[in-house]
Write a protein that holds these residues in place. Sequence first.
Motif, PDB file in Angstrom:
ATOM      1  N   ALA A 405       0.828  -1.209   0.000  1.00  0.00           N
ATOM      2  CA  ALA A 405       0.000   0.000   0.000  1.00  0.00           C
ATOM      3  C   ALA A 405       0.861   1.257   0.000  1.00  0.00           C
ATOM      4  CB  ALA A 405      -0.933  -0.011   1.213  1.00  0.00           C
ATOM      5  N   SER A 406       1.957   1.237   0.739  1.00  0.00           N
ATOM      6  CA  SER A 406       2.852   2.393   0.779  1.00  0.00           C
ATOM      7  C   SER A 406       3.465   2.663  -0.590  1.00  0.00           C
ATOM      8  CB  SER A 406       3.955   2.170   1.812  1.00  0.00           C
ATOM      9  OG  SER A 406       3.414   1.948   3.099  1.00  0.00           O
ATOM     10  N   VAL A 407       3.827   1.614  -1.292  1.00  0.00           N
ATOM     11  CA  VAL A 407       4.412   1.788  -2.627  1.00  0.00           C
ATOM     12  C   VAL A 407       3.402   2.427  -3.580  1.00  0.00           C
ATOM     13  CG1 VAL A 407       5.275   0.550  -4.651  1.00  0.00           C
ATOM     14  CG2 VAL A 407       6.112  -0.039  -2.373  1.00  0.00           C
ATOM     15  N   LEU A 408       2.153   1.967  -3.531  1.00  0.00           N
ATOM     16  CA  LEU A 408       1.126   2.538  -4.407  1.00  0.00           C
ATOM     17  C   LEU A 408       0.918   4.021  -4.115  1.00  0.00           C
ATOM     18  CD1 LEU A 408      -1.591  -0.283  -4.476  1.00  0.00           C
ATOM     19  CD2 LEU A 408       0.109   0.260  -6.218  1.00  0.00           C
ATOM     20  N   PHE A 409       0.812   4.375  -2.843  1.00  0.00           N
ATOM     21  CA  PHE A 409       0.614   5.783  -2.489  1.00  0.00           C
ATOM     22  C   PHE A 409       1.843   6.614  -2.834  1.00  0.00           C
ATOM     23  CE2 PHE A 409      -2.919   4.194   0.052  1.00  0.00           C
ATOM     24  CZ  PHE A 409      -3.848   5.205  -0.119  1.00  0.00           C
ATOM     25  N   PHE A 410       3.032   6.040  -2.649  1.00  0.00           N
ATOM     26  CA  PHE A 410       4.241   6.780  -2.975  1.00  0.00           C
ATOM     27  C   PHE A 410       4.320   7.078  -4.460  1.00  0.00           C
ATOM     28  CE2 PHE A 410       8.616   6.693  -4.546  1.00  0.00           C
ATOM     29  CZ  PHE A 410       9.151   7.778  -3.873  1.00  0.00           C
ATOM     30  N   VAL A 411       3.988   6.107  -5.304  1.00  0.00           N
ATOM     31  CA  VAL A 411       4.052   6.323  -6.749  1.00  0.00           C
ATOM     32  C   VAL A 411       3.120   7.461  -7.167  1.00  0.00           C
ATOM     33  CG1 VAL A 411       3.508   5.280  -8.984  1.00  0.00           C
ATOM     34  CG2 VAL A 411       4.767   3.967  -7.281  1.00  0.00           C
ATOM     35  N   VAL A 412       1.896   7.463  -6.653  1.00  0.00           N
ATOM     36  CA  VAL A 412       0.944   8.511  -7.023  1.00  0.00           C
ATOM     37  C   VAL A 412       1.388   9.870  -6.488  1.00  0.00           C
ATOM     38  CG1 VAL A 412      -1.436   9.298  -6.808  1.00  0.00           C
ATOM     39  CG2 VAL A 412      -0.957   6.876  -7.163  1.00  0.00           C
ATOM     40  N   CYS A 413       1.750   9.937  -5.216  1.00  0.00           N
ATOM     41  CA  CYS A 413       2.134  11.216  -4.615  1.00  0.00           C
ATOM     42  C   CYS A 413       3.434  11.744  -5.206  1.00  0.00           C
ATOM     43  CB  CYS A 413       2.270  11.060  -3.098  1.00  0.00           C
ATOM     44  SG  CYS A 413       0.725  10.658  -2.263  1.00  0.00           S
ATOM     45  N   TYR A 414       4.385  10.861  -5.492  1.00  0.00           N
ATOM     46  CA  TYR A 414       5.636  11.302  -6.112  1.00  0.00           C
ATOM     47  C   TYR A 414       5.394  11.814  -7.527  1.00  0.00           C
ATOM     48  CZ  TYR A 414      10.478  11.248  -7.714  1.00  0.00           C
ATOM     49  OH  TYR A 414      11.696  11.603  -8.216  1.00  0.00           O
TER      50      TYR A 414
END
Length: 432
Positions: A405-414
């Motif tokens: 979940a952290s990876v998914l949110f990081f990709v979008v926010c980054y």
Amino acid sequence: MSDQSTNSVAFVRTQEVAAKPPPNTAAGPVKWVKDNLFATPANSILTIIALYVVYLVLSGALPWIMNGIWDSPSLKACREILNGESGACFAVLTERWNQLIFGFKYPTDLYWRPGLAFVLLFFAAAPVLFFDLPRKLLIITALFPFVAYWLIWGGAIWAPVTALLGIIAAYVFYSRFVAQNFALGFFGGIATAFVVWIICGYIFPSSEITEGAMRSVPSRDLGGFMFNMMLGVTCVSLSIPIGIALALGRQSSMPLIKWICVVFIEFIRGVPLITLLFVASVMLAYLFPPGSNPDLFIRVVIMITLFSSAYIAEVIRGGLAALPKGQYEAADSLGLDYPQAMRLIILPQALKISIPGIVNVAVGLFKDTTLVSVISMFDIVGMIRGPILASTEWNGVYWELFGFASVLFFVVCYGISQYSQWLERRLATDHK
């Protein structure tokens, strides 16, 4: 004698000397390392400490990741395969990927519909994000919300068509009366949209229309990361224009409009988002007409949009306050009325100044969509904390699920952050 005179003449080069590369200490990686990591004794000590910490983290995490198991029916079987060795159980991702992305109730044979809506999102966002594209492509942007709604929820096609008619009526009212008064044009357009939707609801009741109907999916069946994306895109798209209207209303010379905007902004900013979500879940339905029974997803969208629009209004108000008074005077000297001055001179500059703040609110809002899990809505965090960890097969798997979940949110926010930096460079005209 002639030979001696010839030898005494200085040598004159007829060709330029080839340029030599600079020494390693003046350019290249060595210079970068020296200037950024070991410029001073204090920086050198901090660099060594940071490298040691990174080494400790990687020395423990990399073997755990590299020794991960991707094919296993349960956590117990995964541990039996590892046989006491350290390793991740990534099999939970391969086994439950559909629940993490789409939720556990969305029909598996309809995954193509939200997938297609996600692909269309890039085509719809491109004309807005990259303004060098032809303006005619904005038609795709305008039609995308209604097409995406029909794809994800299904049902009769008249539901999104009715909403589109309401938006068109609101735009016509706004463009006709905004020259007289901005507040009248904006809020009158919203009222016009609601009137059109109500009239169309009576003329074309969705329960009696079957033409163009796709298999309907209730909003309670939505879940997973798709739910977070829907909330984030919808609320950010709605909160920016509402935030602009609130910022302009707070600076209005009309006392009633000004104080309504001030009270709204200060009240919303003083209340936690989680409180507003509980209001959306329990109390907001009582504010609608009897028998309307608004969907919980719609109520959550309303509350999150109101919450983020109050913060965006303050960000844009800061951008408006940063403009010199001469810009307003220049607009008056050109004979522009209020809407023209705002659209052509004031707002473009204020929004450019406000880009970092708007992006900060957008990123925070997207991450805050995970709070809907506290009101029993199964976004990706709700799926992890609920059905997946509650199952006997995967009870005890934490790092793998929350890391995914952290990876998914990081990709979008980054991605949002990188776009904002590109946009700032693209609009950096101060020194040109």
